[in-house]
Motif scaffolding. Structure first.
Motif, PDB file in Angstrom:
ATOM      1  N   ARG A 332     -14.709 -56.145  59.108  1.00 13.97           N
ATOM      2  CA  ARG A 332     -13.815 -57.119  59.628  1.00 13.97           C
ATOM      3  C   ARG A 332     -13.751 -57.838  58.289  1.00 13.97           C
ATOM      4  O   ARG A 332     -13.028 -58.847  58.955  1.00 13.97           O
ATOM      5  CB  ARG A 332     -15.002 -57.919  59.914  1.00 13.97           C
ATOM      6  N   PHE A 335     -10.307 -58.486  56.885  1.00 16.08           N
ATOM      7  CA  PHE A 335      -9.010 -59.402  57.946  1.00 16.08           C
ATOM      8  C   PHE A 335      -8.616 -60.703  57.094  1.00 16.08           C
ATOM      9  O   PHE A 335      -8.149 -61.487  57.611  1.00 16.08           O
ATOM     10  CB  PHE A 335      -9.176 -60.185  59.434  1.00 16.08           C
ATOM     11  N   GLY A 376      -0.966 -52.720  61.850  1.00 12.79           N
ATOM     12  CA  GLY A 376      -2.509 -51.677  61.366  1.00 12.79           C
ATOM     13  C   GLY A 376      -3.834 -51.361  61.146  1.00 12.79           C
ATOM     14  O   GLY A 376      -4.496 -49.987  61.412  1.00 12.79           O
ATOM     15  N   ARG A 378      -5.649 -52.814  58.901  1.00 13.22           N
ATOM     16  CA  ARG A 378      -7.215 -52.954  58.932  1.00 13.22           C
ATOM     17  C   ARG A 378      -7.973 -52.724  60.240  1.00 13.22           C
ATOM     18  O   ARG A 378      -8.764 -52.853  60.532  1.00 13.22           O
ATOM     19  CB  ARG A 378      -7.174 -54.268  58.645  1.00 13.22           C
ATOM     20  N   ARG A 379      -7.231 -52.833  61.663  1.00 15.72           N
ATOM     21  CA  ARG A 379      -7.688 -52.695  63.021  1.00 15.72           C
ATOM     22  C   ARG A 379      -8.397 -51.378  62.840  1.00 15.72           C
ATOM     23  O   ARG A 379      -8.983 -51.098  63.689  1.00 15.72           O
ATOM     24  CB  ARG A 379      -6.422 -52.623  63.474  1.00 15.72           C
ATOM     25  N   ALA A 380      -7.529 -50.600  62.116  1.00 13.20           N
ATOM     26  CA  ALA A 380      -7.308 -49.159  62.969  1.00 13.20           C
ATOM     27  C   ALA A 380      -8.945 -48.879  61.835  1.00 13.20           C
ATOM     28  O   ALA A 380     -10.023 -48.130  61.828  1.00 13.20           O
ATOM     29  CB  ALA A 380      -6.901 -48.472  61.963  1.00 13.20           C
ATOM     30  N   LEU A 382     -11.080 -51.141  61.600  1.00 16.10           N
ATOM     31  CA  LEU A 382     -12.532 -51.787  62.436  1.00 16.10           C
ATOM     32  C   LEU A 382     -12.914 -50.816  63.323  1.00 16.10           C
ATOM     33  O   LEU A 382     -13.928 -50.337  63.798  1.00 16.10           O
ATOM     34  CB  LEU A 382     -12.362 -52.738  62.525  1.00 16.10           C
ATOM     35  N   GLN A 383     -11.722 -50.448  63.371  1.00 14.51           N
ATOM     36  CA  GLN A 383     -12.562 -49.810  64.771  1.00 14.51           C
ATOM     37  C   GLN A 383     -12.854 -48.215  64.869  1.00 14.51           C
ATOM     38  O   GLN A 383     -13.818 -47.513  65.543  1.00 14.51           O
ATOM     39  CB  GLN A 383     -10.750 -49.158  66.120  1.00 14.51           C
ATOM     40  N   TRP A 386     -16.004 -48.873  63.700  1.00 13.53           N
ATOM     41  CA  TRP A 386     -17.114 -49.351  65.543  1.00 13.53           C
ATOM     42  C   TRP A 386     -17.082 -47.664  66.156  1.00 13.53           C
ATOM     43  O   TRP A 386     -18.836 -47.360  66.051  1.00 13.53           O
ATOM     44  CB  TRP A 386     -16.302 -49.736  66.835  1.00 13.53           C
TER      45      TRP A 386
END
Length: 550
Positions: A332, A335, A376, A378-380, A382-383, A386
């Motif tokens: 996180r 970001f 994508g 940073r989003r990848a 983060l996913q 999780w």
């Protein structure tokens, strides 16, 4: 793409000192405001619901190890001094256990390396150079007065600091500390596994000693039977087939005895390696008794919550779960802007006269980087963090289920094997009576020798089965002790604060870290003694001397 702001200043006028102070106060306030932005989710250890029936509870609760659970040196409940000595040697010198301790030290150092990024990184530099150019170099005017010789001397210092506004570094450090705790649990699991392996091998060896005692007793009996059949044949009372049958029983039993000797030697070699000895220089003296001379130990599972506190593998899975929750906070934080402060200063001159302000140099800078578009990335990340967390939850749940399976298996086996041992003892008594009666009938000429052979075989099989049943029962008790954690408690895990192997300003005593969690890497004087040089200490405890009767 990125937006980068870079600010540097040199020789600020006095009229702007107040502005500088105001900016410094504002920056300090901003740092104080943002320093507590922990983006990791709140971590809570999973709580499970399980069927009512075990101890009458339906939900896990916090608990403490039950009084009837294994404690500390659990193998001492067997009351065997030789086993106690072997376990002590294994814990002191086993290379696998010492390797696990060093792995814990390395995990602590990784955590220290990560946490070091919270502190300003300060360095110094100094140097000098002596330079001369050629007087006939290209493009030099012949009558030029430009110097052809020049020297340079400098020294400087530099400092950089990355304020952890979004707790990225703190979460990484905490994650590594959780990983170090998991490594400590791995050490406890390795120690427990080695303790159980050694105890199981030792019980197996003593079981083979008992089998050899049974074989020796049976061989003496069969030798007498061979003599009887030969005498009866010489007196024309019995046929030669009786002698052949008697000799077959004798020699097949001798062959089985040789196989048992080989199996015993293999277990002896395994024990030698566990205790850091070369097998050729190690021997466990045999105890030729027809039953294993060890006390029977009993353990109780207690409450489910206490089981989870006593299992090192469960603690290891839980600490890895805690570490994976911190990884979400790190993902996180990516970001948000990454801010770095840097400063450097020093003196430079073409001679050794450095100590005056005219020769000073300094730079102060602030850098902030915020990626605007990464496709994508940073989003990848983060996913994935999780997903890894949920995967770790699944692994933890599987570890908990496996723990309960181990305990249930151990409880079932110890109960049923105890009953098996009792029934087998009754079978041995019946088989020995039959053997005695058939031999008496044969001697009196009331039956043939085939009945005697059948009775002898049944008696031998029953006696060997009784020894094996006792061996299996004792080894099942060892497995139950291991399933219950062997007396280990989660309280033995090192705390987060004790993970640090040394203090930030400590520069001495770095060869070995400060002990934590009861794990103290060491070099024993006996590490290099692979020849079993403990004969004096072990004398009288069944570990040196002696021989196997054949």
């Amino acid at each position: 793409m990125s937006v980068e702001a870079f600010l540097s200043a040199a020789h600020v006028p006095r009229g702007r000192v107040a502005m500088r102070r105001g900016l410094a106060l504002a920056s300090a306030g901003l740092v104080a405001l943002l320093a507590g932005c922990d983006l990791a989710p709140k971590y809570e250890e999973p709580k499970y619901i399980y069927p009512n029936g075990w101890a009458g509870h339906g939900v896990f609760v916090d608990g403490h190890p039950a009084e009837e659970a294994p404690r500390g040196d659990w193998w001492k409940t067997f009351h065997d001094p030789a086993l106690d000595t072997l376990e002590a040697q294994m814990l002191q010198n086993n290379p696998d256990l010492q390797s696990a301790a060093e792995a814990f030290t390395q995990a602590r150092d990784i955590a220290r390396e990560t946490e070091a990024r919270l502190y300003p990184q300060v360095g110094t530099a100094a140097g000098m150079s002596d330079n001369k150019t050629s007087l006939t170099r290209l493009w030099r005017v012949p009558a030029s007065s430009a110097p052809s010789y020049e020297s340079s001397v400098f020294y400087s210092g530099a400092a950089t600091w990355e304020p952890d506004f979004w707790d990225s570094i703190r979460n990484q450090a905490h994650m590594q500390k959780n990983a170090a705790q998991a490594t400590a649990a791995q050490y406890a699991l390795t120690r427990l596994s080695l303790e159980a392996e050694l105890a199981s091998d030792y019980i197996g060896l003593r079981g083979l000693d008992a089998q050899l005692a049974v074989y020796a007793d049976s061989i003496r009996y069969y030798q007498t039977a061979v003599q009887i059949t030969r005498l009866r044949q010489a007196g024309a009372i019995a046929a030669g087939i009786d002698v052949s049958r008697a000799e077959n029983q004798l020699y097949s039993t001798m062959a089985a005895q040789s196989q048992a000797v080989a199996e015993r030697q293999v277990l002896e070699h395994a024990i030698a390696v566990l205790t850091n000895k070369v097998p050729a220089g190690f021997h466990v003296a045999s105890i030729l008794q027809q039953k294993i001379p060890m006390a029977e130990a009993t353990f109780s599972a207690g409450l489910p919550s206490t089981l989870l506190e006593r299992r090192p593998d469960v603690a290891m899975a839980e600490r890895r779960l805690a570490a994976s929750s911190r990884a979400i906070g790190v993902a996180r934080a990516a970001f948000y802007p990454n801010v770095t402060f840097s400063a450097s200063g020093g003196f430079m001159n073409n001679g050794f006269d450095l100590a005056n302000m005219a020769n000073s140099m300094w730079t102060v800078a602030v850098q902030a980087v915020e990626p605007l578009f990464t496709g994508g990335l940073r989003r990848a990340a983060l996913q994935r963090a999780w997903s890894q967390y949920r995967q770790t939850v699944d692994v933890y749940r599987g570890t908990v289920l496996a723990a309960f399976q181990d305990v249930e298996d151990g409880l079932s086996q110890t109960a049923q094997f105890r009953e098996q041992q009792r029934r087998q003892q009754e079978a041995v008594e019946a088989a020995l009576r039959t053997q005695k009666m058939t031999m008496a009938l044969y001697t009196g000429g009331l039956t043939n020798y085939l009945d005697v052979v059948v009775a002898q075989q049944a008696a031998l099989v029953a006696r060997i089965a009784e020894v094996r049943a006792q061996t299996t029962q004792l080894q099942a008790t060892v497995r139950l002790a291991r399933a219950l954690g062997g007396g280990w408690s989660r309280d033995e895990l090192p705390s987060i604060r004790s993970i640090e192997p040394f203090k930030p300003l400590q520069y001495e005593g770095l060869h070995h870290p400060t002990p934590a969690g009861g794990i103290d890497p060491h070099n024993s004087p006996a590490d290099n003694d692979l020849g079993g040089g403990y004969g004096t200490m072990l004398h009288g405890q069944g570990l040196t001397g002696g021989s196997i009767e054949r």
